[in-house]
Scaffold this active site. Structure first.
Site, PDB file in Angstrom:
ATOM      1  N   SER A  59       0.827  -1.212   0.000  1.00 48.19           N
ATOM      2  CA  SER A  59       0.000   0.000   0.000  1.00 48.19           C
ATOM      3  C   SER A  59       0.861   1.262   0.000  1.00 48.19           C
ATOM      4  O   SER A  59       2.018   1.257   0.435  1.00 48.19           O
ATOM      5  CB  SER A  59      -0.894   0.022   1.237  1.00 48.19           C
ATOM      6  OG  SER A  59      -1.658  -1.156   1.318  1.00 48.19           O
TER       7      SER A  59
HETATM    8  N1  SAH Z   1      -1.003  -4.875   3.900  1.00 49.01           N
HETATM    9  C1  SAH Z   1      -0.262  -5.176   2.689  1.00 49.01           C
HETATM   10  C2  SAH Z   1      -1.022  -4.731   1.457  1.00 49.01           C
HETATM   11  C3  SAH Z   1      -1.298  -5.919   0.666  1.00 49.01           C
HETATM   12  S1  SAH Z   1      -2.344  -5.781  -0.718  1.00 49.01           S
HETATM   13  C4  SAH Z   1       1.137  -4.608   2.741  1.00 49.01           C
HETATM   14  O1  SAH Z   1       1.453  -3.877   3.683  1.00 49.01           O
HETATM   15  O2  SAH Z   1       1.923  -4.911   1.853  1.00 49.01           O
HETATM   16  C5  SAH Z   1      -3.666  -6.820  -0.193  1.00 49.01           C
HETATM   17  C6  SAH Z   1      -3.320  -8.222   0.171  1.00 49.01           C
HETATM   18  O3  SAH Z   1      -4.542  -8.843   0.585  1.00 49.01           O
HETATM   19  C7  SAH Z   1      -2.781  -9.093  -0.973  1.00 49.01           C
HETATM   20  O4  SAH Z   1      -1.585  -9.681  -0.588  1.00 49.01           O
HETATM   21  C8  SAH Z   1      -3.867 -10.140  -1.183  1.00 49.01           C
HETATM   22  O5  SAH Z   1      -3.378 -11.411  -1.560  1.00 49.01           O
HETATM   23  C9  SAH Z   1      -4.512 -10.188   0.185  1.00 49.01           C
HETATM   24  N2  SAH Z   1      -5.867 -10.722   0.219  1.00 49.01           N
HETATM   25  C10 SAH Z   1      -6.883 -10.532  -0.665  1.00 49.01           C
HETATM   26  N3  SAH Z   1      -7.989 -11.193  -0.264  1.00 49.01           N
HETATM   27  C11 SAH Z   1      -7.647 -11.839   0.899  1.00 49.01           C
HETATM   28  C12 SAH Z   1      -8.352 -12.685   1.783  1.00 49.01           C
HETATM   29  N4  SAH Z   1      -9.623 -13.053   1.581  1.00 49.01           N
HETATM   30  N5  SAH Z   1      -7.700 -13.160   2.868  1.00 49.01           N
HETATM   31  C13 SAH Z   1      -6.405 -12.817   3.106  1.00 49.01           C
HETATM   32  N6  SAH Z   1      -5.690 -12.020   2.306  1.00 49.01           N
HETATM   33  C14 SAH Z   1      -6.304 -11.533   1.210  1.00 49.01           C
END
Ligand code: SAH
Length: 227
Positions: free
Chosen positions: A76
């Site tokens: 993010s």
């Molecule tokens: N917080 C992260 C941002 C990641 S982007 C950081 O600091 O880098 C969002 C993430 O959510 C992705 O890795 C994606 O695979 C995950 N995601 C999407 N749907 C999900 C779900 N149902 N359960 C767990 N993770 C999920």
């Protein structure tokens, strides 16, 4: 409050485009963009974001922008990380936090460096393995699980704070159930074209109240798991 980073790996200090001077510039930018919590700004200054992206992107790690982390996912934007963290902390002293969507592990690192007990769930095994490695390298104690985070992690709940870092059309009920009385949840709500950051608070009697904070753009919250 001094952020807790027990271990400083050799490359955590950075140089050139990952140096302290460049990170300070990002913090200044976040201040100008309305982030006021000094503990959060300090965590952003301290946690080496360049270790949470591919080496080829390290020189862009302290730009205020989301960056690709593989599997069509992104780390993010720092402003979003700072704002969501600030919202969870404002006027409260949460002890435990559940994050849904570990991704690179950066948001989890920020929360852990602020002294919270962090539980994080990621559906893509590849990303989770990398995130765990980074968090270990920094000596940050984060508990993580490879699962569909839409069901939360009830065994360790209820949580004082919950942060969802992928967007769904509506807030997820199982997650609201795992929020402790007095707790706060932040999540992006919406579809591919328009999303808003939503804050939900639960009072001591379990009544919830919802506020819309800011327009955001996140990858979608998907179902099931991937290796
Ligand atoms: N917080 C992260 C941002 C990641 S982007 C950081 O600091 O880098 C969002 C993430 O959510 C992705 O890795 C994606 O695979 C995950 N995601 C999407 N749907 C999900 C779900 N149902 N359960 C767990 N993770 C999920």
């Amino acid at each position: 409050m001094t952020p807790r980073l027990r271990v400083q790996p050799a490359d955590a200090a950075g140089s050139g485009m990952t140096s302290q001077r460049v990170r300070d510039r990002l913090v200044q930018r976040l201040r100008e963009a309305g982030i006021v919590d000094e503990n959060v700004l300090n965590a952003i200054r301290t946690v080496p974001r360049h270790l949470f992206v591919d080496e080829a992107l390290a020189t862009r790690a302290y730009e205020d922008t989301a960056l690709p982390i593989g599997h069509s996912q992104t780390i993010s934007q720092p402003w979003v990380v700072a704002r969501m963290t600030e919202v969870l902390l404002a006027g409260r002293a949460p002890r435990t936090v559940l994050e849904v969507g570990t991704g690179s592990g950066y948001q989890a690192a920020i929360l852990a460096s602020l002294g919270l007990d962090v539980y994080t769930v990621e559906r893509i095994g590849d990303l989770l393995r990398l995130a765990r490695k980074r968090l270990r390298l920094l000596g940050l104690n984060v508990r993580s699980k490879h699962d569909d985070g839409r069901v939360g992690w009830p065994e360790h709940g209820p949580y004082d704070a919950i942060m969802v870092t992928a967007a769904a059309p509506a807030l997820v009920h199982d997650l609201i159930d795992q929020l402790a009385p007095g707790g706060c949840l932040v999540a992006p709500v919406g579809g591919a074209s328009s999303q808003a950051l939503v804050q939900l608070t639960k009072d001591a009697d379990g009544h919830v109240q919802q506020t819309t904070l800011a327009p955001v753009m996140f990858v979608p919250l998907l179902s099931g798991t991937l290796d």
